[in-house]
Design an enzyme around this catalytic site. Structure first.
Site, short mmCIF file in Angstrom:
data_model
loop_
_atom_site.label_atom_id
_atom_site.label_comp_id
_atom_site.label_asym_id
_atom_site.label_seq_id
_atom_site.Cartn_x
_atom_site.Cartn_y
_atom_site.Cartn_z
N GLU A 37 0.88 -1.17 0.00
CA GLU A 37 0.00 0.00 0.00
C GLU A 37 0.91 1.21 0.00
OE1 GLU A 37 -1.38 3.16 0.81
OE2 GLU A 37 -1.74 2.53 2.87
N CYS B 290 -2.05 8.90 2.78
CA CYS B 290 -1.77 8.41 1.42
C CYS B 290 -2.94 8.66 0.47
CB CYS B 290 -1.42 6.93 1.45
SG CYS B 290 -2.66 5.89 2.24
#
Length: 430
Positions: free
Chosen positions: A208, A242
């Site tokens: 990720e 993110c």
């Protein structure tokens, strides 16, 4: 304890596969520990950051992790059921199915920006799948890392989970271990190094990573509502997320109008930019305009040319939707795209003409907290998915099972073969 020592201890600790009842007990225990020690988590994160809003820690780190554990506990029996597979006609009567089997020991490398959520969410889904876990929290949040070690010890014990702490050298060693699965959350460049280290041992990975998440503000958008939603998402954790909106692509709206709408919101970040990010954020803030007063203001600039991962928001005027899609196509695929004012036709076109881990309309960030919605990126923003059933599936080996009946048409092709077998083969092909 070194990563190798932790891996060896976990491999030796529990050779038998845990029952569903035991897994459910472990998930419930983790949720209870997190709830009881939520105040300690908020205080540790605040100290590590040098100023982090307690509400953000309690919601984005504690609450979402507790919800994920409780949902996994509730749905585990359904997720773990064998899944039947229809056997082809020539092999019937025959029973075929796939069953989830624990992979073994799962390594989790977590970042500093959501130190509890991004460490324990993948870990709890690995435990739900019957695995044991080894965690490497970020060295940038040492107080939170120490607390994670205490909570994991209390909820699961050393036979189920170990926590390894240390700096970059320990992280490199951790990535190189022969885990049965490795989860890494962090920057794209570091993710490449982790993937290379894991590849040497053929270790499957879930990555990720980052991504310049874009918000498309289309002609049909109400600029005040779009600006409020975008800044609300950017303000969370001072943009150190993110999936935070990184650049606003303005189609049919001017940069000046968006800046005015953004300033009118009065939104500013309540969490500080962490010290190790400050020089980079100062560089990105050069030439930008302040959108709100306060100790951690959000700022608006042009195309930053890189992921800001902070309170600086880029703004780019696009001549039309084609220009916005071309801007996206020229850059690595992001974790998320956010749409404002899109018609049904425009949404279909954007979905068909872009690559991203997710698309959300009308808000930013919220979808990451959905415990049943798979989460992950594509290309430079990551690979693999977890959250909910996707996490259970990712941390399981799906073993094929077949139980043959006493007779099947295909057995007429067994050796030794005669003319009848050759005729049958030709007939089956036709």
């Amino acid at each position: 304890m070194t990563p190798a020592d932790a891996l060896a201890a976990l491999r030796d600790a529990a050779p038998e596969r845990p029952t569903l009842a035991e897994r459910r007990r472990r998930l419930g225990a983790l949720a209870r520990v997190l709830v009881r020690r939520a105040g300690e988590v908020a205080a540790a994160a605040d100290a590590d950051y040098g100023g982090r809003a307690a509400e953000e820690t309690l919601v984005a780190d504690v609450l979402v992790t507790v919800q994920a554990a409780r949902r996994a506990r509730r749905w585990l029996r359904w997720w773990a059921r064998p899944r039947p597979v229809l056997a082809p006609l020539p092999f019937q009567p025959c029973w075929a199915w796939v069953e989830p089997v624990p992979k073994g020991v799962v390594g989790v490398m977590a970042p500093w920006n959501y130190p509890v959520q991004l460490c324990l969410w993948p870990a709890l889904e690995a435990v739900a799948a019957g695995n044991r876990v080894c965690l490497k929290p970020s060295e940038h949040t040492p107080r939170t890392a120490a607390l994670i070690a205490e909570m994991v010890e209390e909820a699961w014990g050393p036979s189920v989970a170990r926590v390894v702490q240390g700096g970059p050298e320990v992280a490199a060693d951790f990535a190189a271990q022969p885990w049965d699965h490795l989860v890494f959350t962090g920057g794209t460049e570091t993710g490449r190094l982790v993937a290379q280290a894991a590849a040497a041992g053929l270790v499957p990975v879930t990555l990720e990573l980052g991504g310049r998440c874009a918000a498309l503000v289309l002609p049909g958008a109400r600029l005040d509502a779009a600006a409020r939603a975008i800044l609300a998402g950017k303000a969370v954790n001072a943009g150190q997320t993110c999936v935070a909106p990184d650049t606003v692509l303005l189609v049919g709206h001017s940069r000046a109008d968006f800046a005015a709408a953004a300033r009118a919101t009065g939104i500013a970040a309540e969490t500080r930019v962490v010290p190790w990010q400050a020089p980079r954020q100062a560089r990105l803030a050069e030439g930008t305009e302040r959108l709100a007063p306060g100790p951690v203001p959000l700022r608006l600039g042009g195309d930053p040319g890189e992921e800001s991962f902070g309170p600086v928001l880029g703004a780019v005027e696009c001549d039309g939707l084609d220009a916005a899609l071309a801007w996206l196509a020229a850059r690595p695929a992001p974790l998320a795209l956010f749409l404002f004012g899109a018609t049904g036709a425009e949404e279909v076109r954007i979905a068909a003409g872009t690559r991203s881990g997710s698309i959300a309309t009308g808000r930013t960030l919220d979808h990451v907290a959905f415990p049943g919605l798979p989460f992950g990126g594509v290309g430079a923003s990551g690979s693999g998915r977890y959250h909910g059933r996707a996490g259970f599936d990712a941390f399981s080996d799906w073993r094929a099972r077949v139980r043959h009946g006493p007779f099947a048409l295909a057995r007429l092709l067994d050796a030794p073969r005669g003319e009848r077998a050759r005729k049958l083969a030709r007939r089956l092909v036709r």
